[in-house]
Design a protein around this motif. Sequence first.
Motif, mmCIF file in Angstrom:
data_model
loop_
_atom_site.group_PDB
_atom_site.id
_atom_site.type_symbol
_atom_site.label_atom_id
_atom_site.label_comp_id
_atom_site.label_asym_id
_atom_site.label_seq_id
_atom_site.Cartn_x
_atom_site.Cartn_y
_atom_site.Cartn_z
ATOM 1 N N TRP A 102 36.791 12.830 -53.191
ATOM 2 C CA TRP A 102 38.199 12.492 -52.574
ATOM 3 C C TRP A 102 38.435 11.327 -51.973
ATOM 4 O O TRP A 102 39.670 10.794 -51.992
ATOM 5 C CB TRP A 102 38.049 13.810 -51.404
ATOM 6 N N THR A 118 32.312 6.011 -44.555
ATOM 7 C CA THR A 118 31.387 6.534 -43.631
ATOM 8 C C THR A 118 31.475 7.992 -43.105
ATOM 9 O O THR A 118 32.514 8.059 -43.001
ATOM 10 C CB THR A 118 30.921 5.532 -42.371
ATOM 11 N N LEU A 119 30.534 8.756 -43.266
ATOM 12 C CA LEU A 119 30.657 10.319 -42.693
ATOM 13 C C LEU A 119 29.588 10.713 -41.924
ATOM 14 O O LEU A 119 28.586 10.645 -42.610
ATOM 15 C CB LEU A 119 31.118 11.107 -43.901
ATOM 16 N N HIS B 81 42.092 10.914 -40.827
ATOM 17 C CA HIS B 81 41.310 9.883 -40.644
ATOM 18 C C HIS B 81 41.856 8.583 -40.938
ATOM 19 O O HIS B 81 43.082 8.698 -41.118
ATOM 20 C CB HIS B 81 40.099 10.361 -41.827
ATOM 21 N N VAL B 94 44.978 9.337 -43.144
ATOM 22 C CA VAL B 94 44.885 10.193 -44.371
ATOM 23 C C VAL B 94 44.384 11.762 -43.795
ATOM 24 O O VAL B 94 43.794 11.461 -42.665
ATOM 25 C CB VAL B 94 44.401 9.654 -45.424
ATOM 26 N N GLU B 95 44.767 12.592 -44.588
ATOM 27 C CA GLU B 95 44.268 13.699 -44.098
ATOM 28 C C GLU B 95 43.401 14.350 -45.178
ATOM 29 O O GLU B 95 43.461 14.358 -46.302
ATOM 30 C CB GLU B 95 45.453 14.993 -43.819
ATOM 31 N N GLY B 96 42.390 15.305 -44.978
ATOM 32 C CA GLY B 96 41.104 15.653 -45.902
ATOM 33 C C GLY B 96 40.942 17.123 -45.581
ATOM 34 O O GLY B 96 39.825 17.298 -45.061
ATOM 35 N N THR B 98 39.919 19.547 -47.021
ATOM 36 C CA THR B 98 38.631 20.096 -47.815
ATOM 37 C C THR B 98 37.648 19.672 -46.871
ATOM 38 O O THR B 98 36.700 20.225 -46.542
ATOM 39 C CB THR B 98 38.500 19.743 -49.182
ATOM 40 N N VAL B 99 37.567 18.334 -46.477
ATOM 41 C CA VAL B 99 36.359 17.558 -45.720
ATOM 42 C C VAL B 99 36.233 18.563 -44.485
ATOM 43 O O VAL B 99 34.996 18.622 -44.028
ATOM 44 C CB VAL B 99 36.654 16.287 -45.573
ATOM 45 N N LEU B 119 34.759 10.226 -40.115
ATOM 46 C CA LEU B 119 34.953 9.809 -41.376
ATOM 47 C C LEU B 119 36.015 8.733 -41.418
ATOM 48 O O LEU B 119 37.246 8.780 -41.033
ATOM 49 C CB LEU B 119 35.341 10.977 -42.358
#
Lengths: 130, 130
Positions: A102, A118-119, B81, B94-96, B98-99, B119
């Motif tokens: 992603w 980085t996460l 993020h 940005v957006e995630g 799912t993350v 992130l």
Amino acid sequence: MTSTPVRTTRQRRAVSAILAELDAFASAQDIHEKLRSNGDAVGLSTVYRNLQALSDAGEVDAIRGDDGEVLYRRCSSGHHHHLVCRTCGRTVEVEGPTVESWADRTAREHGFVDVEHTLEIFGTCDTCAH
Amino acid sequence: MTSTPVRTTRQRRAVSAILAELDAFASAQDIHEKLRSNGDAVGLSTVYRNLQALSDAGEVDAIRGDDGEVLYRRCSSGHHHHLVCRTCGRTVEVEGPTVESWADRTAREHGFVDVEHTLEIFGTCDTCAH
DNA sequence: GTGGATTTGACAACCGTTCCCAGGCTTCCT
DNA sequence: AGGAAGCCTGGGAACGGTTGTCAAATCCAC
């Protein structure tokens, strides 16, 4: 390319030994303190140097704590992320294959190249939460 | 709870104004410098204080650069993020979705509670890559 | 306008980290 | 084993970002 000789000194061994028996992220100063109370006195500069070297060599992972200090931990070699207890520092290595793709896809869609990410996940582990 | 009075001073306005016209993350010292060259002199301490206040109030996002210094940027209010150009600092939010759920689920599976995550994605933007 | 609390700003203090360099220790060679 | 070469070490100074201090300036309510 000239190979850089590396010497195995008592100090270097001591730092590696501490890292081997540590399950949590620790700062250079934490490690310096632990060595000292173990009787394995090592100069602070030396601890910093060796941790950085190990980090550069990819033998330890380094993350930055909330207050900005760098924390080190011996980890498995592959790409992974960390689930860290914000109280005791206990750490679980986790993988998130979906996240990787992603992040790369998103970056590329915006014209970015040479992408890294980085996460880290922070929480309170069951032990520390009672 | 006692409400804390907040005063709108020239300095506070100047800092907010700079942030409003900035598309990239900038350090406190960057901002101090910009204010100074704009003729809007503001003390360094004041810049730090106001940035921290804005950050606490959730009006600006703060991330930590590679070298450990804190970078600030005015962002949209929701959870998101950052995709940051490591050369010019230009940033895309940005957006995630799912993350988010993956991180929470993973943490819970390991018995962690009160979960947060960070992130950030770093890359080189098309402009900086030629 | 005036009083009184909030803010400011110059400077000192802090803290993690890096630099410096003389002396020590590993290594390699013989 | 003995010795030379040079990487390593360690203590302290230096550094850079950030925070603390406190008297003076400023803003706001009345």
